[in-house]
Design a protein around this motif. Structure first.
Motif, short mmCIF file in Angstrom:
data_model
loop_
_atom_site.label_atom_id
_atom_site.label_comp_id
_atom_site.label_asym_id
_atom_site.label_seq_id
_atom_site.Cartn_x
_atom_site.Cartn_y
_atom_site.Cartn_z
N THR A 1 -1.17 8.06 6.69
CA THR A 1 -1.02 6.61 6.63
C THR A 1 -1.19 6.11 5.20
O THR A 1 -1.74 6.79 4.34
CB THR A 1 -2.08 5.92 7.51
OG1 THR A 1 -3.39 6.24 7.00
CG2 THR A 1 -1.96 6.36 8.96
N ALA A 2 -0.70 4.90 4.99
CA ALA A 2 -0.93 4.16 3.75
C ALA A 2 -1.44 2.79 4.18
O ALA A 2 -0.77 2.09 4.94
CB ALA A 2 0.37 4.02 2.95
N GLU A 3 -2.64 2.48 3.77
CA GLU A 3 -3.27 1.21 4.14
C GLU A 3 -3.30 1.03 5.66
O GLU A 3 -3.09 -0.06 6.18
CB GLU A 3 -2.57 0.04 3.45
CG GLU A 3 -2.58 0.15 1.93
CD GLU A 3 -1.69 -0.85 1.24
OE1 GLU A 3 -0.99 -1.65 1.92
OE2 GLU A 3 -1.67 -0.83 0.00
N GLY A 4 -3.53 2.13 6.37
CA GLY A 4 -3.63 2.09 7.82
C GLY A 4 -2.31 2.10 8.58
O GLY A 4 -2.29 2.10 9.80
N ILE A 5 -1.21 2.12 7.86
CA ILE A 5 0.13 2.12 8.47
C ILE A 5 0.69 3.54 8.39
O ILE A 5 0.74 4.13 7.31
CB ILE A 5 1.08 1.16 7.73
CG1 ILE A 5 0.51 -0.25 7.66
CG2 ILE A 5 2.47 1.18 8.36
CD1 ILE A 5 0.34 -0.92 9.01
N HIS B 1 5.33 1.21 -0.37
CA HIS B 1 4.98 0.14 -1.31
C HIS B 1 6.21 -0.62 -1.79
O HIS B 1 6.17 -1.85 -1.94
CB HIS B 1 4.18 0.70 -2.48
CG HIS B 1 2.79 1.09 -2.12
ND1 HIS B 1 1.84 0.21 -1.64
CD2 HIS B 1 2.17 2.30 -2.13
CE1 HIS B 1 0.71 0.83 -1.38
NE2 HIS B 1 0.89 2.12 -1.66
N ALA B 2 7.32 0.09 -2.01
CA ALA B 2 8.57 -0.58 -2.42
C ALA B 2 9.08 -1.48 -1.30
O ALA B 2 9.56 -2.59 -1.56
CB ALA B 2 9.62 0.47 -2.78
N ALA B 3 8.95 -1.04 -0.06
CA ALA B 3 9.39 -1.86 1.08
C ALA B 3 8.52 -3.11 1.21
O ALA B 3 9.02 -4.20 1.49
CB ALA B 3 9.35 -1.04 2.36
N LEU B 4 7.22 -2.95 1.00
CA LEU B 4 6.32 -4.12 1.04
C LEU B 4 6.71 -5.13 -0.03
O LEU B 4 6.79 -6.34 0.24
CB LEU B 4 4.87 -3.69 0.83
CG LEU B 4 4.10 -3.18 2.03
CD1 LEU B 4 2.68 -2.80 1.62
CD2 LEU B 4 4.07 -4.19 3.15
#
Length: 190
Positions: A16-20, A71-74
């Motif tokens: 996960t990244a930041e819980g996702i 991160h790019a999608a965010l």
């Protein structure tokens, strides 16, 4: 040894990244049961090591890319990526003291086709070691050259039929990347 019972061993991981969740991996490899003899233990160790290596590959190479895409999608308010990687095995031959299979890696890293890679293994069950490819060809024969020519013809046939698409320099890559330790047997042959 003619008979060997195989059961699949499966392992799943999710990163996960930041819980996702950004990357999930599923590994399914063959395990001889019971692993009582030398050959069965050697085969079991080999595929357990392959499973661990694949999960390390996912974590060290695919995960950083998946996190960067997340991160790019965010930042772009785009749909969040969900990458998947899978390693599975398919038994293709078990006869005459030989056991053959391939493991297939499939990576889905976004829109577009998945990256699929196969690795073949053929085992001599009496000796407990992989069989060298050259042992299937008479000595002194230009077996490697013949196999590369046959593979090139098959690749051309598949591309003309629209079944496969290859890199532009696939002929050079074929000669360079040919690995005589990476093959499997089927009822139709090599």
């Amino acid at each position: 040894m003619e008979e060997m019972r195989i059961v699949p061993y499966a392992a799943e991981r999710e990163w996960t990244a930041e819980g996702i969740p950004v990357l999930s991996a599923l590994v399914t490899v063959p395990v001889p049961e019971p692993a009582a003899g030398r050959t069965e233990r050697r085969i079991k160790r080999y595929y357990q090591m392959q499973a661990r290596a694949y999960l390390r590959y996912c974590q060290s190479l695919l995960l950083p890319q998946a996190v960067a895409e997340y991160h790019a999608a965010l930042a772009a308010s785009a749909p969040l990526p969900s990458w998947r990687a899978e390693l599975r095995f398919v038994e293709t031959w078990r006869e005459g003291g030989l056991w053959s299979l391939y493991t297939e890696s499939r990576e889905v890293t976004g829109p577009g086709p998945a990256l699929v890679t196969r690795r073949g293994d053929t085992w001599d069950l009496a000796e407990g070691y992989p069989v060298p490819l050259q042992s299937f060809f008479p000595g002194g024969n230009a077996w490697k050259k013949r196999l590369i020519e046959y593979a090139a013809a098959e690749m051309e046939r598949r591309e003309r039929a629209g079944v496969s698409r290859w890199h532009e320099d696939w002929r050079r890559r074929l000669r360079r990347k040919f690995n005589p330790q990476n093959f499997y047997l089927t009822a139709d042959g090599l």
